[in-house]
Every structure is written in structure tokens, then in C-alpha cells.
Design a protein around this motif. Structure first.
Motif, PDB file in Angstrom:
ATOM      1  N   THR A   1       4.937 -11.715   4.566  1.00 34.67           N
ATOM      2  CA  THR A   1       5.198 -10.945   5.784  1.00 34.67           C
ATOM      3  C   THR A   1       6.035  -9.712   5.476  1.00 34.67           C
ATOM      4  N   GLU A   2       7.027  -9.868   4.603  1.00 34.63           N
ATOM      5  CA  GLU A   2       7.860  -8.734   4.195  1.00 34.63           C
ATOM      6  C   GLU A   2       7.018  -7.663   3.501  1.00 34.63           C
ATOM      7  N   LEU A   3       6.069  -8.114   2.690  1.00 36.79           N
ATOM      8  CA  LEU A   3       5.190  -7.174   1.992  1.00 36.79           C
ATOM      9  C   LEU A   3       4.290  -6.439   2.978  1.00 36.79           C
ATOM     10  N   LEU A   4       3.688  -7.174   3.891  1.00 34.15           N
ATOM     11  CA  LEU A   4       2.784  -6.572   4.872  1.00 34.15           C
ATOM     12  C   LEU A   4       3.515  -5.552   5.742  1.00 34.15           C
ATOM     13  N   ALA A   5       4.788  -5.812   6.001  1.00 32.94           N
ATOM     14  CA  ALA A   5       5.585  -4.912   6.836  1.00 32.94           C
ATOM     15  C   ALA A   5       6.098  -3.707   6.054  1.00 32.94           C
ATOM     16  N   GLY A   6       5.906  -3.739   4.729  1.00 27.51           N
ATOM     17  CA  GLY A   6       6.360  -2.616   3.915  1.00 27.51           C
ATOM     18  C   GLY A   6       7.840  -2.641   3.592  1.00 27.51           C
TER      19      GLY A   6
ATOM     20  N   ALA B   1       0.829  -1.205   0.000  1.00 25.23           N
ATOM     21  CA  ALA B   1       0.000   0.000   0.000  1.00 25.23           C
ATOM     22  C   ALA B   1       0.865   1.256   0.000  1.00 25.23           C
ATOM     23  N   GLY B   2       2.084   1.117   0.540  1.00 24.34           N
ATOM     24  CA  GLY B   2       2.994   2.257   0.585  1.00 24.34           C
ATOM     25  C   GLY B   2       3.435   2.744  -0.778  1.00 24.34           C
TER      26      GLY B   2
ATOM     27  N   GLU C   1      -0.654   1.421 -13.048  1.00 20.48           N
ATOM     28  CA  GLU C   1       0.011   2.373 -12.167  1.00 20.48           C
ATOM     29  C   GLU C   1       1.241   1.753 -11.511  1.00 20.48           C
ATOM     30  N   PHE C   2       1.150   0.471 -11.195  1.00 19.79           N
ATOM     31  CA  PHE C   2       2.284  -0.227 -10.604  1.00 19.79           C
ATOM     32  C   PHE C   2       3.462  -0.253 -11.576  1.00 19.79           C
TER      33      PHE C   2
ATOM     34  N   VAL D   1      -1.979  -3.944   1.745  1.00 20.81           N
ATOM     35  CA  VAL D   1      -1.621  -4.429   0.413  1.00 20.81           C
ATOM     36  C   VAL D   1      -2.691  -4.081  -0.616  1.00 20.81           C
ATOM     37  N   THR D   2      -2.282  -4.060  -1.867  1.00 19.93           N
ATOM     38  CA  THR D   2      -3.207  -3.838  -2.980  1.00 19.93           C
ATOM     39  C   THR D   2      -3.130  -5.029  -3.920  1.00 19.93           C
ATOM     40  N   PHE D   3      -4.248  -5.683  -4.171  1.00 19.94           N
ATOM     41  CA  PHE D   3      -4.298  -6.784  -5.120  1.00 19.94           C
ATOM     42  C   PHE D   3      -4.363  -6.191  -6.528  1.00 19.94           C
TER      43      PHE D   3
END
Length: 325
Positions: free
Chosen positions: A194-199, A134-135, A143-144, A220-222
């Protein structure tokens, strides 16, 4: 006369009881034990599926099913262990697309992913989902890609390890998009997420089975589903092809493999047991909730699929440009 008679009778009953108990203990001790090796850590696709079918498969085979996690080196550590095992049906590996992919990414494997294994039972198919942190502040795939292209190599993505399907899936996606990111290999899908969720990383390509629980998580963004068509488990999520990458598709078969040389009779026995388990509505519902589309195949049909996948994996790796760091 009554006392000796009673004594003899009690002694005889005791002897019979001990004999029966001994037979039971012997039968229990001799119960067949089948190891299903999962070459990744907990949370990976294979791990979740192995545990979802283990009890029913054990009942169908009248055996104790032991799920054993052997993570490391993109799944090659546990897989190598199975390749060296006796071809008696007591040691299996729950494999996926990464099984063949590893053969083209690693130069010095101690085994041949195709020649050293026998297809025993096909379980089904699962697709992957591309997620962004999400960051990164992006709403969709376009956009990604634009954000990543703006800063080539500045962003990171995590995977279940070098040579894993999540590694190659993201690498091939980035190649198709003409974008660059740094690869951060972890030991499992769970660790990568977990790494993704933590940013700490900005993207992950993970099997549907590992990320459905995070669909509404604000961290997160799907972005997109990697299958050829939309997933029935996330019908509102567009495919990557629909999102600006026509022709792009990446999914994975799932199945049980044994060391090469497994006798046909044993292969057929395990295949029949797995197909029986997959016909159970409770198991079907359980796997469906994990994002797995189940199907049954004969050993011969599964082996044909493995041959085609082995050839396709080589082309996919070459086209993606992915390499083990």
C-alpha cells in the motif's frame, strides 16, 4: 388403556430425542479445534495460504481450523506464542524463511527458531518480486540500481516488518547491488505494498503471492524475480541474476511447524492430512494462482530441510549485513 399408552410412548420418544440431541451437542462441543497462527497481518504469504487450505484440512482432520493473525516484531510475537503452546498438535504456526532469519536478527528472542519447533508439514515454495514505484521513473533493474546509487540513502523501501523475509530479501539485494536505501518496516506485506502504491516508498520486495494482482497497475514497475530461475507464474519477468546481479537468489519455503516435543504419531497424522489436501487438484490450482509451487515431504524430509535452512539463514544474514533497527 390407550391414553396412558400414548402418553408413555410420547414421553419415551421425547426422552430419546433429547438424549440424541444431547449426544450431538456433546460431540459438536468436543470437536477438535486446531489453531494455525499466522505471525503476520492479513495479506501476508502465510495468511493467504492458511486460509486457502483451511477448509480442506479441517475436513481431512475432522477438526475446526481457526486461522489466527498475531502480527508484530517481524513475526516473532505470534511465533513466540506457538513456542509456548502445548505440543499436542492443536497449535501450529504457518512459517516461512523469515522464521529462521529472525533467529539471527534478534538478539533477545524468547525462543529458539530451530530447537523449539518441530517440522510437521511442508507446503511448497514461493519466490519474491522486486517492485519500484512508477514515480521513480525506471524501466528495469539496471535503471533502478543506478537511480538508487545516484542518491545513496535518499530513497525508501517498505517491508512486512523488521526481520521479515521481505526485509532481508531487499537488504541482501541492495548489498549485492552496492546500493543504499532506508528501510521502512510495516506490519504486513499488504501495508508495505500500500505504501508503494501510494508513492510513499520507492521499492518493495514482496512474495509473488502478494503482488500478482498489481502486474498491470500503472503505479508500480515490476523489476525482477528473486528465484534461481524464472517463475512459471511470470515467465516474462527476468530474474535478478539475469538483470545484472549474477549469483543473487532469494526464495522461501512454506510449512506448518508445531512446538518441539510433538509426538511422532500426531506429527504423522497432520502430515498425512496436509499431503492429502495438497493432492487435491482444486487446492493445487488455488495455491498456484497465488504463486506457490506445492510439493509434499515426509516429516523427516521437512525436518532435514529446516536444518539446512537454519544454517543457510545465518550465512545469508551475515552476507547481507541486514540488522534489525
Amino acid at each position: 388403556m390407550s391414553f396412558p399408552y400414548q402418553a408413555v410412548r410420547r414421553t419415551t420418544l421425547l426422552a430419546l430425542t433429547l438424549a440424541i440431541a444431547g449426544l450431538g451437542a456433546t460431540a459438536h462441543a468436543e470437536q477438535r479445534v486446531i489453531r494455525i497462527v499466522v505471525p503476520y497481518g492479513t495479506g501476508a504469504v502465510q495468511d493467504t495460504i492458511a486460509r486457502a487450505i483451511g477448509d480442506e484440512l479441517g475436513q481431512a482432520l475432522n477438526a475446526a481450523i481457526v486461522v489466527e493473525n498475531r502480527a508484530g516484531a517481524g513475526g516473532t510475537v505470534g511465533t513466540a506464542q506457538v513456542a509456548r503452546a502445548a505440543p499436542d498438535g492443536n497449535t501450529l504456526v504457518l512459517a516461512a524463511a523469515s522464521h529462521h532469519i529472525a533467529g539471527y536478527l534478534y538478539k533477545n528472542l524468547s525462543y529458539d527458531p530451530y530447537k523449539d519447533f518441530t517440522g510437521v508439514a511442508y507446503l511448497g515454495n514461493t519466490g519474491y518480486i522486486i517492485l519500484a514505484s512508477a514515480g521513480l521513473n525506471v524501466k528495469n533493474t539496471s535503471e533502478f540500481i543506478q537511480a538508487v546509487k545516484t542518491k545513496p540513502g535518499a530513497y525508501d523501501y517498505a517491508s512486512a516488518g523488521n526481520g521479515s523475509a521481505s526485509h532481508l530479501g531487499m537488504a541482501s539485494f541492495l548489498t549485492a547491488a552496492g546500493a543504499q536505501m532506508q528501510h521502512i518496516p510495516m506490519k504486513s506485506t499488504g501495508e508495505a505494498v500500500t505504501e508503494l502504491l501510494a508513492g510513499r516508498v520507492q521499492a518493495v520486495t514482496a512474495a509473488t503471492i502478494g503482488v500478482t494482482a498489481y502486474r498491470n497497475d500503472p503505479r508500480v514497475t515490476f523489476l525482477a524475480y528473486t528465484g534461481k530461475t524464472r517463475s512459471r507464474f511470470a515467465p516474462d519477468l527476468p530474474t535478478a541474476a539475469e538483470s545484472g546481479l549474477p549469483g543473487y537468489a532469494f526464495d522461501s519455503w512454506l510449512g506448518l511447524l508445531a512446538p518441539a516435543g510433538l509426538p511422532a504419531a500426531e506429527r504423522g497424522k497432520i502430515n498425512a492430512a496436509v499431503n492429502k489436501v495438497l493432492a487435491d487438484p482444486k487446492v493445487q490450482a488455488r495455491l498456484a494462482s497465488l504463486g506457490v509451487e506445492t510439493d509434499v515431504k515426509t516429516p523427516e524430509q521437512f525436518q532435514d530441510l529446516l536444518k539446512a535452512d537454519w544454517e543457510a539463514a545465518g550465512k545469508l544474514v551475515a552476507a547481507s549485513g541486514a540488522r534489525v533497527e
